[in-house]
Design a protein around this motif. Sequence first.
Motif, PDB file in Angstrom:
ATOM      1  N   MET A   1      43.249  20.819 -21.183  1.00 40.04           N
ATOM      2  CA  MET A   1      44.070  19.674 -20.761  1.00 40.04           C
ATOM      3  C   MET A   1      45.545  20.067 -20.662  1.00 40.04           C
ATOM      4  SD  MET A   1      44.362  15.877 -22.461  1.00 40.04           S
ATOM      5  CE  MET A   1      45.421  14.619 -21.746  1.00 40.04           C
ATOM      6  N   PHE A   2      45.973  20.940 -21.596  1.00 37.70           N
ATOM      7  CA  PHE A   2      47.367  21.389 -21.598  1.00 37.70           C
ATOM      8  C   PHE A   2      47.711  22.117 -20.310  1.00 37.70           C
ATOM      9  CE2 PHE A   2      50.468  24.768 -22.423  1.00 37.70           C
ATOM     10  CZ  PHE A   2      51.561  23.998 -22.806  1.00 37.70           C
ATOM     11  N   LYS A   3      46.798  22.981 -19.843  1.00 43.51           N
ATOM     12  CA  LYS A   3      47.036  23.736 -18.604  1.00 43.51           C
ATOM     13  C   LYS A   3      47.157  22.782 -17.413  1.00 43.51           C
ATOM     14  CE  LYS A   3      44.830  28.104 -19.956  1.00 43.51           C
ATOM     15  NZ  LYS A   3      43.753  29.075 -19.639  1.00 43.51           N
ATOM     16  N   THR A   4      46.312  21.740 -17.417  1.00 39.27           N
ATOM     17  CA  THR A   4      46.348  20.757 -16.326  1.00 39.27           C
ATOM     18  C   THR A   4      47.673  20.015 -16.309  1.00 39.27           C
ATOM     19  OG1 THR A   4      43.946  20.431 -16.466  1.00 39.27           O
ATOM     20  CG2 THR A   4      45.220  18.729 -15.339  1.00 39.27           C
ATOM     21  N   ILE A   5      48.119  19.589 -17.494  1.00 45.59           N
ATOM     22  CA  ILE A   5      49.405  18.881 -17.603  1.00 45.59           C
ATOM     23  C   ILE A   5      50.541  19.779 -17.147  1.00 45.59           C
ATOM     24  CG2 ILE A   5      51.060  17.844 -19.210  1.00 45.59           C
ATOM     25  CD1 ILE A   5      48.685  16.915 -20.888  1.00 45.59           C
ATOM     26  N   LEU A   6      50.471  21.053 -17.575  1.00 48.19           N
ATOM     27  CA  LEU A   6      51.530  22.012 -17.213  1.00 48.19           C
ATOM     28  C   LEU A   6      51.566  22.225 -15.707  1.00 48.19           C
ATOM     29  CD1 LEU A   6      53.714  23.971 -18.199  1.00 48.19           C
ATOM     30  CD2 LEU A   6      51.942  25.733 -18.379  1.00 48.19           C
ATOM     31  N   PHE A   7      50.382  22.423 -15.098  1.00 50.90           N
ATOM     32  CA  PHE A   7      50.315  22.643 -13.646  1.00 50.90           C
ATOM     33  C   PHE A   7      50.810  21.412 -12.891  1.00 50.90           C
ATOM     34  CE2 PHE A   7      48.051  22.111  -9.609  1.00 50.90           C
ATOM     35  CZ  PHE A   7      48.393  23.290  -8.966  1.00 50.90           C
ATOM     36  N   ASP A   8      50.346  20.229 -13.299  1.00 52.15           N
ATOM     37  CA  ASP A   8      50.746  18.985 -12.627  1.00 52.15           C
ATOM     38  C   ASP A   8      52.246  18.743 -12.757  1.00 52.15           C
ATOM     39  OD1 ASP A   8      48.098  18.711 -12.075  1.00 52.15           O
ATOM     40  OD2 ASP A   8      47.735  17.001 -13.395  1.00 52.15           O
ATOM     41  N   THR A   9      52.783  19.009 -13.947  1.00 49.91           N
ATOM     42  CA  THR A   9      54.217  18.791 -14.175  1.00 49.91           C
ATOM     43  C   THR A   9      55.064  19.740 -13.331  1.00 49.91           C
ATOM     44  OG1 THR A   9      53.783  18.087 -16.466  1.00 49.91           O
ATOM     45  CG2 THR A   9      56.042  18.692 -15.916  1.00 49.91           C
ATOM     46  N   ILE A  10      54.686  21.018 -13.330  1.00 52.70           N
ATOM     47  CA  ILE A  10      55.418  22.011 -12.529  1.00 52.70           C
ATOM     48  C   ILE A  10      55.344  21.646 -11.053  1.00 52.70           C
ATOM     49  CG2 ILE A  10      55.454  24.417 -11.763  1.00 52.70           C
ATOM     50  CD1 ILE A  10      54.559  25.221 -14.563  1.00 52.70           C
ATOM     51  N   SER A  11      54.159  21.232 -10.595  1.00 51.83           N
ATOM     52  CA  SER A  11      53.986  20.851  -9.193  1.00 51.83           C
ATOM     53  C   SER A  11      54.913  19.703  -8.832  1.00 51.83           C
ATOM     54  CB  SER A  11      52.528  20.449  -8.931  1.00 51.83           C
ATOM     55  OG  SER A  11      51.653  21.515  -9.193  1.00 51.83           O
ATOM     56  N   LEU A  12      54.931  18.672  -9.662  1.00 44.39           N
ATOM     57  CA  LEU A  12      55.737  17.490  -9.368  1.00 44.39           C
ATOM     58  C   LEU A  12      57.236  17.785  -9.433  1.00 44.39           C
ATOM     59  CD1 LEU A  12      53.717  14.746 -11.314  1.00 44.39           C
ATOM     60  CD2 LEU A  12      53.902  15.027  -8.835  1.00 44.39           C
ATOM     61  N   VAL A  13      57.649  18.527 -10.451  1.00 38.27           N
ATOM     62  CA  VAL A  13      59.080  18.815 -10.617  1.00 38.27           C
ATOM     63  C   VAL A  13      59.611  19.666  -9.469  1.00 38.27           C
ATOM     64  CG1 VAL A  13      60.801  20.007 -12.036  1.00 38.27           C
ATOM     65  CG2 VAL A  13      59.088  18.554 -13.122  1.00 38.27           C
ATOM     66  N   THR A  14      58.847  20.672  -9.063  1.00 36.75           N
ATOM     67  CA  THR A  14      59.322  21.542  -7.980  1.00 36.75           C
ATOM     68  C   THR A  14      59.410  20.784  -6.661  1.00 36.75           C
ATOM     69  OG1 THR A  14      57.035  22.331  -7.706  1.00 36.75           O
ATOM     70  CG2 THR A  14      58.531  23.721  -8.965  1.00 36.75           C
ATOM     71  N   ILE A  15      58.455  19.880  -6.424  1.00 31.10           N
ATOM     72  CA  ILE A  15      58.475  19.125  -5.174  1.00 31.10           C
ATOM     73  C   ILE A  15      59.530  18.018  -5.214  1.00 31.10           C
ATOM     74  CG2 ILE A  15      57.103  17.657  -3.627  1.00 31.10           C
ATOM     75  CD1 ILE A  15      54.640  19.253  -4.651  1.00 31.10           C
ATOM     76  N   LEU A  16      59.727  17.412  -6.375  1.00 31.18           N
ATOM     77  CA  LEU A  16      60.797  16.416  -6.521  1.00 31.18           C
ATOM     78  C   LEU A  16      62.165  17.069  -6.321  1.00 31.18           C
ATOM     79  CD1 LEU A  16      59.456  14.451  -9.625  1.00 31.18           C
ATOM     80  CD2 LEU A  16      59.979  13.428  -7.411  1.00 31.18           C
ATOM     81  N   ASN A  17      62.298  18.312  -6.818  1.00 30.99           N
ATOM     82  CA  ASN A  17      63.533  19.088  -6.682  1.00 30.99           C
ATOM     83  C   ASN A  17      64.766  18.297  -7.163  1.00 30.99           C
ATOM     84  OD1 ASN A  17      65.279  21.140  -6.103  1.00 30.99           O
ATOM     85  ND2 ASN A  17      65.042  21.047  -3.880  1.00 30.99           N
ATOM     86  N   PRO A  18      64.795  17.927  -8.445  1.00 32.07           N
ATOM     87  CA  PRO A  18      65.901  17.120  -8.969  1.00 32.07           C
ATOM     88  C   PRO A  18      67.264  17.816  -8.921  1.00 32.07           C
ATOM     89  CG  PRO A  18      64.534  17.956 -10.752  1.00 32.07           C
ATOM     90  CD  PRO A  18      63.810  18.255  -9.485  1.00 32.07           C
ATOM     91  N   ILE A  19      67.276  19.144  -8.922  1.00 23.12           N
ATOM     92  CA  ILE A  19      68.554  19.871  -8.884  1.00 23.12           C
ATOM     93  C   ILE A  19      69.256  19.630  -7.558  1.00 23.12           C
ATOM     94  CG2 ILE A  19      69.613  22.165  -8.857  1.00 23.12           C
ATOM     95  CD1 ILE A  19      67.573  23.059 -10.890  1.00 23.12           C
ATOM     96  N   ALA A  20      68.499  19.708  -6.464  1.00 18.68           N
ATOM     97  CA  ALA A  20      69.085  19.427  -5.150  1.00 18.68           C
ATOM     98  C   ALA A  20      69.522  17.972  -5.061  1.00 18.68           C
ATOM     99  CB  ALA A  20      68.079  19.748  -4.050  1.00 18.68           C
ATOM    100  N   ALA A  21      68.714  17.077  -5.629  1.00 15.71           N
ATOM    101  CA  ALA A  21      69.052  15.649  -5.617  1.00 15.71           C
ATOM    102  C   ALA A  21      70.320  15.385  -6.421  1.00 15.71           C
ATOM    103  CB  ALA A  21      67.893  14.834  -6.186  1.00 15.71           C
ATOM    104  N   ALA A  22      70.488  16.122  -7.514  1.00 14.75           N
ATOM    105  CA  ALA A  22      71.685  15.970  -8.347  1.00 14.75           C
ATOM    106  C   ALA A  22      72.939  16.366  -7.573  1.00 14.75           C
ATOM    107  CB  ALA A  22      71.553  16.824  -9.608  1.00 14.75           C
ATOM    108  N   ALA A  23      72.826  17.439  -6.806  1.00 16.32           N
ATOM    109  CA  ALA A  23      73.965  17.887  -6.001  1.00 16.32           C
ATOM    110  C   ALA A  23      74.324  16.843  -4.948  1.00 16.32           C
ATOM    111  CB  ALA A  23      73.633  19.217  -5.331  1.00 16.32           C
TER     112      ALA A  23
END
Length: 205
Positions: A1-23
């Motif tokens: 379950m941990f691997k699934t959460i990690l994969f899903d979180t990384i997928s969402l964060v990279t696609i959301l790209n909050p760093i670019a949004a912050a700029a």
Amino acid sequence: MFKTILFDTISLVTILNPIAAAAIMLSLVKYSEIPEVSKKTTMTVFIASIITMLAGGLILKLFGINIPSIKAIGGVVLLIIALNMVQGKEVAPTNATKEEHQAAEHKDDVAIIPLAIPILFGPGVITTIIVLSEKSKTLSEKIGLLIAIILSSVIVYITLRKADVVSKFLGVNGLKIVTRLMGLIIGAIAFLFLVGGVKALWTTL
């Protein structure tokens, strides 16, 4: 379950790209408005993500669209976003237009539009959440996706809240490097979706 959460979180964060949004946020709001805008933007992204997770599959069934099809076209959408990011463009054309960005400068509240939608929560995020949701069959997997959405929303909030610090620390070149790295990760995820969708569709022929 941990691997699934990690994969899903990384997928969402990279696609959301909050760093670019912050700029982008720094160019639209005053420093005193950052806390309130960050909170409202994050809540919008979180609510939109939950709605997509719960209702995305139902909408697809309503229009008679199967998951392999959405995975295949979703892979193409993500690939376009990834290519734009690798090329160093600030915002992928599938997320926001220049007209929307310019119009936002004249609005009192930019937290929802265009920051939350479509800069952060664009077609790529919608596709990813639907695919991940349909892939989650058991209760534990669905809970794992919910946790991933919560974690990614927290990361979005922290990044936006500390936008000035992140921008100063990374600088222009740093932002470009991070954007390109995220583009590579999204590209890899895009191929997983595209190949998986095409393979599933091929077996049904």
